[in-house]
Write an enzyme that holds these catalytic residues in place. Sequence first.
Site, PDB file in Angstrom:
ATOM      1  CE  LYS A 115      -4.537   0.486   0.472  1.00 48.89           C
ATOM      2  NZ  LYS A 115      -5.489  -0.456  -0.132  1.00 48.89           N
ATOM      3  N   GLY A 227     -25.852   1.577   1.186  1.00 43.84           N
ATOM      4  CA  GLY A 227     -24.830   2.238   0.363  1.00 43.84           C
ATOM      5  C   GLY A 227     -25.183   2.098  -1.102  1.00 43.84           C
ATOM      6  N   GLY A 229     -23.149   3.626  -3.721  1.00 44.73           N
ATOM      7  CA  GLY A 229     -22.030   4.211  -4.474  1.00 44.73           C
ATOM      8  C   GLY A 229     -21.536   3.183  -5.470  1.00 44.73           C
ATOM      9  CG  ASN A 230     -17.461   1.600  -7.737  1.00 45.75           C
ATOM     10  OD1 ASN A 230     -17.753   0.412  -7.840  1.00 45.75           O
ATOM     11  ND2 ASN A 230     -16.550   2.169  -8.496  1.00 45.75           N
ATOM     12  N   GLY A 232     -22.271  -0.492  -3.866  1.00 49.43           N
ATOM     13  CA  GLY A 232     -23.679  -0.774  -3.572  1.00 49.43           C
ATOM     14  C   GLY A 232     -24.568  -0.684  -4.805  1.00 49.43           C
TER      15      GLY A 232
END
Length: 424
Positions: A115, A227, A229-230, A232
């Site tokens: 990361k 949710g 968004g992308n 959900g």
Amino acid sequence: MVTKNHERIHLDDKNLCHLAMSELEDLYTDLGLSTEELDLLDMPRRTFTVHFPVRMDSGKIKMFIGHRVQYNDARGPAKGGIRFHPELTIDHVKDLAFLMSLKCAVANIPFGGSKGGVVVNPKGLSRNELEHATRGYIRAIADYIGPFKDIPAPDVYTDEKIMAWILDEFERIKGEHVPSMVTGKPIELGGSKARSYSTSLGGIYVLEEAMKKINLDKSKAFIAIQGFGNVGENAARLLHEREYNVIAVSDSKGGIIKEDGLFIPAVIKHKNETGSVIDFPGSKNITNEELLTCKCDILIPAALSDQLNRDNAPNVKSKLVLELANAPTTRDADDIFFDKNIMLIPDVLANAGGVVVSYFEWSQNLNNDYWEEEKVLEKLKKTMITAFNDVYSLCQEQKCRLRKSAYSVALKRILEAEKLRGNL
Ligand code: NAD
């Protein structure tokens, strides 16, 4: 996609790390790991902090800080996102890199975990400054990343446009095309088909396999999704296309319910026109809390962390919880679900579809052989189902929660790779 919710998602990841680390500590004891194994798991292989200059629009130079952690690469090159966030710390990056190592191992793709990111509020930068900061960061770490070392991807506040700059800067430095050095690229630069909805679809493949285990029939499965968004919205759309009955959905403004099923394409249109799912004609508005405890068979948290906790978990009525969000369930709630015999499919498995398609993108780039969408989906399905069954078998054997068996599977795979290399 950059949204204001990413501010919160960064905080959610801290909960995820906290949760995972406390779970892992118990697991280390259960697995009876040796001191050598514990030491190896405790320490990231490589940790970099870089400082690099960026010329701002004012003409002045500003120094930026970037981090990159390659936690474990015994199973393959390290793989993990790059985020731009003002509160990014090296310790948080380390935890996230460890979790990426576990996620890749659970999915059994040949990657380790990493990361990284830049300590910056991208909203405070102009487009040019954002590009210069991205390129400066890549110049600073270019010697340490690459298709066989460490492969970046989008994360909080970074998107495919930034991945394109990363690719371009890296290729300028190397003087050759290297599309496999980054994933989440635009399709025109070697991105994979289906990547944009791979997290949601990967979760659905796992869900369908889990439904077989508990004899839950599709025609009788009523679904609630928190949710939109992308993750959900794509989950709702894909489930609707597969003729599931999605009865409730929500976003940050609230939720809606229609007991005999929502017509999801119209809900998406309504959300695009009004900015929210609430007040969708023919449905009843509900709160997010009501959504989580509504009468449904499958509950899909796809928004934030800590949504299912000791206060509401006793009232959850679903038979199955699919964690598409990171860390939506607290440990208390996890225990309650286990006692209530509610099957919980943990985030590390449920939302691994994104990194699986990243692996496919890398593989397509390396072979210069680009797959049709059907092939990507077929391979995603196979990988996710196999991962689920590996985790499920261990869970049956040990009569433990799926979260614990997922982490066990991952740790065993990482430690086995280390042993074979002679590092243990
Ligand atoms: P997003 O920003 O696109 O969407 C988040 C959604 O949650 C929005 O609809 C927002 O309105 C809604 N929301 C915010 N606050 C809410 C609240 N209090 N109650 C209900 N809904 C609320 O984010 P995303 O990419 O869809 O990610 C969602 C979750 O999935 C996060 O936990 C993220 O870490 C995780 N995840 C995402 C991916 C990915 O590929 N995007 C991969 C793995 C995990």
